[in-house]
Design a protein around this motif. Structure first.
Motif, PDB file in Angstrom:
ATOM      1  N   TYR A   1       6.869  13.480   0.060  1.00 19.53           N
ATOM      2  CA  TYR A   1       6.508  12.182   0.119  1.00 19.53           C
ATOM      3  C   TYR A   1       7.955  12.076   1.719  1.00 19.53           C
ATOM      4  O   TYR A   1       7.502  11.797   3.171  1.00 19.53           O
TER       5      TYR A   1
ATOM      6  N   ILE B   1       2.017   2.250  -3.450  1.00 20.06           N
ATOM      7  CA  ILE B   1       1.053   2.859  -3.975  1.00 20.06           C
ATOM      8  C   ILE B   1       0.549   3.977  -4.257  1.00 20.06           C
ATOM      9  O   ILE B   1       0.680   5.292  -4.905  1.00 20.06           O
ATOM     10  N   ARG B   2       0.826   4.567  -2.584  1.00 16.52           N
ATOM     11  CA  ARG B   2       0.490   6.141  -2.314  1.00 16.52           C
ATOM     12  C   ARG B   2       1.618   6.691  -2.494  1.00 16.52           C
ATOM     13  O   ARG B   2       1.507   7.726  -3.259  1.00 16.52           O
ATOM     14  N   ARG B   3       2.957   5.658  -2.319  1.00 15.24           N
ATOM     15  CA  ARG B   3       3.944   7.598  -3.176  1.00 15.24           C
ATOM     16  C   ARG B   3       4.033   7.172  -4.270  1.00 15.24           C
ATOM     17  O   ARG B   3       4.453   7.768  -4.841  1.00 15.24           O
ATOM     18  N   TYR B   4       3.646   6.128  -5.313  1.00 12.38           N
ATOM     19  CA  TYR B   4       3.470   6.941  -7.146  1.00 12.38           C
ATOM     20  C   TYR B   4       2.465   6.498  -6.826  1.00 12.38           C
ATOM     21  O   TYR B   4       2.120   6.988  -8.435  1.00 12.38           O
ATOM     22  N   MET B   5       0.942   6.766  -6.564  1.00 16.47           N
ATOM     23  CA  MET B   5      -0.230   7.162  -7.507  1.00 16.47           C
ATOM     24  C   MET B   5       0.016   8.353  -7.974  1.00 16.47           C
ATOM     25  O   MET B   5      -0.616   8.917  -9.099  1.00 16.47           O
TER      26      MET B   5
ATOM     27  N   TYR C   1       7.935   1.567  -8.698  1.00 17.09           N
ATOM     28  CA  TYR C   1       8.186   0.969  -7.832  1.00 17.09           C
ATOM     29  C   TYR C   1       9.166   0.572  -8.021  1.00 17.09           C
ATOM     30  O   TYR C   1      10.199  -0.364  -7.344  1.00 17.09           O
TER      31      TYR C   1
ATOM     32  N   ARG D   1       0.810  -1.121  -0.134  1.00 16.99           N
ATOM     33  CA  ARG D   1       0.245   0.076  -0.065  1.00 16.99           C
ATOM     34  C   ARG D   1       0.925   0.870  -0.098  1.00 16.99           C
ATOM     35  O   ARG D   1       0.649   2.189  -0.882  1.00 16.99           O
ATOM     36  N   SER D   2       2.072   1.215   1.094  1.00 11.96           N
ATOM     37  CA  SER D   2       2.826   2.586   0.709  1.00 11.96           C
ATOM     38  C   SER D   2       3.236   3.012  -0.652  1.00 11.96           C
ATOM     39  O   SER D   2       3.870   3.715  -1.044  1.00 11.96           O
TER      40      SER D   2
ATOM     41  N   GLN E   1       8.425  14.758  -6.192  1.00 11.15           N
ATOM     42  CA  GLN E   1       7.463  14.417  -5.620  1.00 11.15           C
ATOM     43  C   GLN E   1       8.087  13.031  -4.082  1.00 11.15           C
ATOM     44  O   GLN E   1       7.517  14.325  -2.814  1.00 11.15           O
TER      45      GLN E   1
ATOM     46  N   GLU F   1       6.789  14.201   4.366  1.00  9.69           N
ATOM     47  CA  GLU F   1       5.112  13.930   5.775  1.00  9.69           C
ATOM     48  C   GLU F   1       5.577  12.837   5.905  1.00  9.69           C
ATOM     49  O   GLU F   1       5.290  12.653   7.320  1.00  9.69           O
ATOM     50  N   LYS F   2       6.678  11.987   5.531  1.00  9.69           N
ATOM     51  CA  LYS F   2       7.861  11.333   6.609  1.00  9.69           C
ATOM     52  C   LYS F   2       8.143  10.922   8.050  1.00  9.69           C
ATOM     53  O   LYS F   2       7.697  10.551   9.075  1.00  9.69           O
TER      54      LYS F   2
END
Length: 155
Positions: A149, A25-29, A83, A22-23, A145, A152-153
């Protein structure tokens, strides 16, 4: 047969995301959505300048920017490519070249043969050059991006 191929090109990539963290997907969406915007613009240009046309699509309203390509395989494919290759620029470029060659020489010919798509004035070489330029733009967008990212981390 035509609808089965079109729906498969749309649905199978989305199903493949269940195998991705999921991370990721969130990172590369965000870059995938940016790729979708760029591909939608490119599809609109293709329609206007007769570079290519889609004769068969999933829905009646997606003739210009077909759902199964722009919002299916291209969007999800962007996530998978980033990814596996992000932060390895030359591998990223080589993978993109291979995939774009497969698309330009293989998949488009199959879509043309099935009468889903018809070629216009855009040559496979023009397609490869355009997609390579888009790939470089997307790579630099993802670098930008990453700053967001990473911040945010830290929060």
């Amino acid at each position: 047969m035509v609808k089965v191929v079109s729906w498969s090109i749309f649905i199978i990539p989305w199903i493949s995301l269940i195998f991705l963290d999921r991370s990721a997907i969130r990172r590369y969406m965000p870059v995938a959505l940016f790729a979708t915007v760029l591909n939608t613009i490119l599809a609109q240009m293709a329609w206007s300048y007769n570079w290519w046309k889609f004769k068969e699509t999933l829905l009646s309203w997606d003739k210009i920017a077909p759902l199964f390509t722009v919002y299916g395989i291209f969007l999800v494919g962007t996530i998978w490519i980033f990814y596996f290759t992000f932060r390895k620029f030359w591998i990223y470029i080589i993978v993109n070249l291979i995939i774009d060659l497969f698309y330009g020489m293989g998949l488009t010919k199959m879509l043309n043969k099935l009468e889903i798509r018809e070629s216009g004035s855009f040559s496979p070489l023009n397609n490869l050059l355009t997609m390579t330029i888009l790939a470089v733009i997307l790579y630099f967008y993802q670098l930008w991006q990453e700053d967001i990212y990473d911040k945010e981390k830290v929060k």
